[in-house]
Scaffold this motif. Structure first.
Motif, PDB file in Angstrom:
ATOM      1  N   GLN A   1       0.832  -1.202   0.000  1.00 44.88           N
ATOM      2  CA  GLN A   1       0.000   0.000   0.000  1.00 44.88           C
ATOM      3  C   GLN A   1       0.870   1.258   0.000  1.00 44.88           C
ATOM      4  N   ALA A   2       1.956   1.239   0.782  1.00 46.29           N
ATOM      5  CA  ALA A   2       2.858   2.388   0.828  1.00 46.29           C
ATOM      6  C   ALA A   2       3.529   2.592  -0.524  1.00 46.29           C
ATOM      7  N   SER A   3       3.927   1.473  -1.157  1.00 47.59           N
ATOM      8  CA  SER A   3       4.573   1.553  -2.467  1.00 47.59           C
ATOM      9  C   SER A   3       3.612   2.105  -3.513  1.00 47.59           C
ATOM     10  N   GLN A   4       2.367   1.631  -3.471  1.00 45.39           N
ATOM     11  CA  GLN A   4       1.363   2.100  -4.431  1.00 45.39           C
ATOM     12  C   GLN A   4       1.045   3.575  -4.226  1.00 45.39           C
ATOM     13  N   ALA A   5       1.049   4.013  -2.969  1.00 44.85           N
ATOM     14  CA  ALA A   5       0.785   5.421  -2.678  1.00 44.85           C
ATOM     15  C   ALA A   5       1.879   6.300  -3.271  1.00 44.85           C
ATOM     16  N   ARG A   6       3.130   5.835  -3.161  1.00 44.38           N
ATOM     17  CA  ARG A   6       4.237   6.596  -3.741  1.00 44.38           C
ATOM     18  C   ARG A   6       4.120   6.637  -5.262  1.00 44.38           C
ATOM     19  N   GLU A   7       3.722   5.497  -5.842  1.00 42.90           N
ATOM     20  CA  GLU A   7       3.602   5.435  -7.297  1.00 42.90           C
ATOM     21  C   GLU A   7       2.486   6.344  -7.810  1.00 42.90           C
ATOM     22  N   ARG A   8       1.470   6.571  -6.988  1.00 43.22           N
ATOM     23  CA  ARG A   8       0.366   7.424  -7.415  1.00 43.22           C
ATOM     24  C   ARG A   8       0.772   8.890  -7.508  1.00 43.22           C
ATOM     25  N   SER A   9       1.919   9.226  -6.906  1.00 46.59           N
ATOM     26  CA  SER A   9       2.431  10.585  -7.091  1.00 46.59           C
ATOM     27  C   SER A   9       2.796  10.706  -8.568  1.00 46.59           C
ATOM     28  N   SER A  10       2.012  11.457  -9.309  1.00 47.63           N
ATOM     29  CA  SER A  10       2.163  11.457 -10.764  1.00 47.63           C
ATOM     30  C   SER A  10       3.469  12.077 -11.232  1.00 47.63           C
ATOM     31  N   ARG A  11       4.077  12.903 -10.384  1.00 46.12           N
ATOM     32  CA  ARG A  11       5.298  13.581 -10.786  1.00 46.12           C
ATOM     33  C   ARG A  11       6.430  13.259  -9.819  1.00 46.12           C
TER      34      ARG A  11
ATOM     35  N   GLU B   1      16.135  13.467 -18.144  1.00 49.16           N
ATOM     36  CA  GLU B   1      17.263  13.431 -19.083  1.00 49.16           C
ATOM     37  C   GLU B   1      18.051  12.132 -18.947  1.00 49.16           C
ATOM     38  N   ALA B   2      18.089  11.596 -17.721  1.00 46.55           N
ATOM     39  CA  ALA B   2      18.815  10.350 -17.461  1.00 46.55           C
ATOM     40  C   ALA B   2      17.976   9.118 -17.791  1.00 46.55           C
ATOM     41  N   GLY B   3      16.741   9.332 -18.269  1.00 48.03           N
ATOM     42  CA  GLY B   3      15.896   8.205 -18.658  1.00 48.03           C
ATOM     43  C   GLY B   3      14.969   7.705 -17.576  1.00 48.03           C
ATOM     44  N   VAL B   4      14.921   8.413 -16.436  1.00 44.22           N
ATOM     45  CA  VAL B   4      14.035   8.028 -15.330  1.00 44.22           C
ATOM     46  C   VAL B   4      12.869   9.010 -15.333  1.00 44.22           C
ATOM     47  N   LYS B   5      11.739   8.593 -15.899  1.00 47.87           N
ATOM     48  CA  LYS B   5      10.655   9.544 -16.154  1.00 47.87           C
ATOM     49  C   LYS B   5       9.414   9.328 -15.303  1.00 47.87           C
ATOM     50  N   THR B   6       9.380   8.231 -14.539  1.00 48.14           N
ATOM     51  CA  THR B   6       8.205   7.968 -13.702  1.00 48.14           C
ATOM     52  C   THR B   6       8.633   7.576 -12.295  1.00 48.14           C
ATOM     53  N   VAL B   7       7.700   7.731 -11.358  1.00 49.88           N
ATOM     54  CA  VAL B   7       7.966   7.321  -9.977  1.00 49.88           C
ATOM     55  C   VAL B   7       8.217   5.815  -9.926  1.00 49.88           C
ATOM     56  N   ARG B   8       7.436   5.061 -10.691  1.00 50.02           N
ATOM     57  CA  ARG B   8       7.623   3.602 -10.711  1.00 50.02           C
ATOM     58  C   ARG B   8       9.034   3.222 -11.148  1.00 50.02           C
ATOM     59  N   HIS B   9       9.540   3.885 -12.171  1.00 41.79           N
ATOM     60  CA  HIS B   9      10.882   3.579 -12.659  1.00 41.79           C
ATOM     61  C   HIS B   9      11.917   3.910 -11.593  1.00 41.79           C
ATOM     62  N   LEU B  10      11.732   5.027 -10.893  1.00 40.21           N
ATOM     63  CA  LEU B  10      12.640   5.391  -9.802  1.00 40.21           C
ATOM     64  C   LEU B  10      12.659   4.307  -8.738  1.00 40.21           C
TER      65      LEU B  10
ATOM     66  N   GLU C   1      11.819   1.136  -9.046  1.00 42.98           N
ATOM     67  CA  GLU C   1      12.364  -0.113  -9.577  1.00 42.98           C
ATOM     68  C   GLU C   1      13.888  -0.075  -9.643  1.00 42.98           C
ATOM     69  N   LEU C   2      14.439   1.059 -10.065  1.00 38.54           N
ATOM     70  CA  LEU C   2      15.899   1.180 -10.208  1.00 38.54           C
ATOM     71  C   LEU C   2      16.599   1.294  -8.862  1.00 38.54           C
ATOM     72  N   GLY C   3      15.995   2.020  -7.937  1.00 36.20           N
ATOM     73  CA  GLY C   3      16.645   2.268  -6.652  1.00 36.20           C
ATOM     74  C   GLY C   3      17.560   3.482  -6.721  1.00 36.20           C
ATOM     75  N   ALA C   4      17.938   3.979  -5.554  1.00 34.84           N
ATOM     76  CA  ALA C   4      18.712   5.215  -5.469  1.00 34.84           C
ATOM     77  C   ALA C   4      20.078   5.109  -6.152  1.00 34.84           C
ATOM     78  N   LYS C   5      20.757   3.995  -5.970  1.00 35.81           N
ATOM     79  CA  LYS C   5      22.118   3.873  -6.499  1.00 35.81           C
ATOM     80  C   LYS C   5      22.136   3.890  -8.030  1.00 35.81           C
TER      81      LYS C   5
END
Length: 203
Positions: free
Chosen positions: A107-117, A134-143, A145-149
């Motif tokens: 639920q927490a993960s889905q709430a973060r993903e719902r942040s459209s920007r 510019e680095a190819g990370v365009k959505t919250v979901r992609h962020l 999935e990739l992780g901070a590093k």
């Protein structure tokens, strides 16, 4: 094949009904996740479940020890609670509480993903959103999935000026908190990775 940590193996056996449980090293221990959603941590050979409403109700009857890190001599508690011997023996209760922890984490993960920007996440400005795009990370979901590093490495590839503060900001955004509120253990692990990455890039 490399043998898994015994508590990781035990957790996978007992909690198999939750789905395929992935493990990764994190902060000197392990994080357990189902479909990339972390619901438990292993520290000092003990399993800790993420807090949930069901876990809090159980803890009100049967006190549970929180996961504690030391920060400059002070104790910092995380919202994870230790599975003791009695709970390990109660397979049904352990599975039910673990399922509740996973559901809360989802639920927490889905709430973060719902942040459209991206800029709507903690620590991230419009400028950082544009850099991430510019680095190819365009959505919250992609962020997430990739992780901070991995996101930081992508940013570094296009902007050599990004440093440790950006890495901490990304981790805070993923966790849903201000980077200054990250636990000391998290900050220390990220700082060590950052220093090693810089060292490797100069060799």
């Amino acid at each position: 094949m490399k043998k898994q940590h015994p508590v990781v193996e035990r957790s996978r056996e007992r909690l198999a009904a939750l789905g395929h449980i992935e493990s990764r090293t994190q902060f000197g221990g392990y994080a357990l996740a189902v479909e990339k959603v972390v619901f438990a941590l292993i520290s000092d050979d003990a399993l800790y479940l993420r807090a949930s409403e069901a876990l809090r109700e159980y803890a009100a009857r049967q006190p549970m020890q929180p996961l504690v890190f030391r920060k400059r001599g002070a104790s910092v508690s995380l919202d994870y609670y230790r599975v003791d011997d009695a709970l390990w023996r109660d397979a049904g209760q352990l599975l039910a509480l673990s399922a509740a922890s996973l559901d809360t984490a989802r639920q927490a993960s889905q709430a973060r993903e719902r942040s459209s920007r991206l800029k709507d996440l903690p620590n991230l400005s419009l400028r950082m959103e544009l850099l991430l795009h510019e680095a190819g990370v365009k959505t919250v979901r992609h962020l997430l999935e990739l992780g901070a590093k991995q996101c930081w490495l992508r940013l570094r590839a296009i902007n050599q000026h990004v440093g440790l503060k950006t890495l901490l900001a990304l981790e805070g955004a993923i966790e849903g908190r201000h980077e200054a509120a990250l636990p000391q253990a998290v900050r220390a692990e990220l700082n060590a990775w950052y220093q090693e990455t810089l060292k490797a890039s100069t060799v």
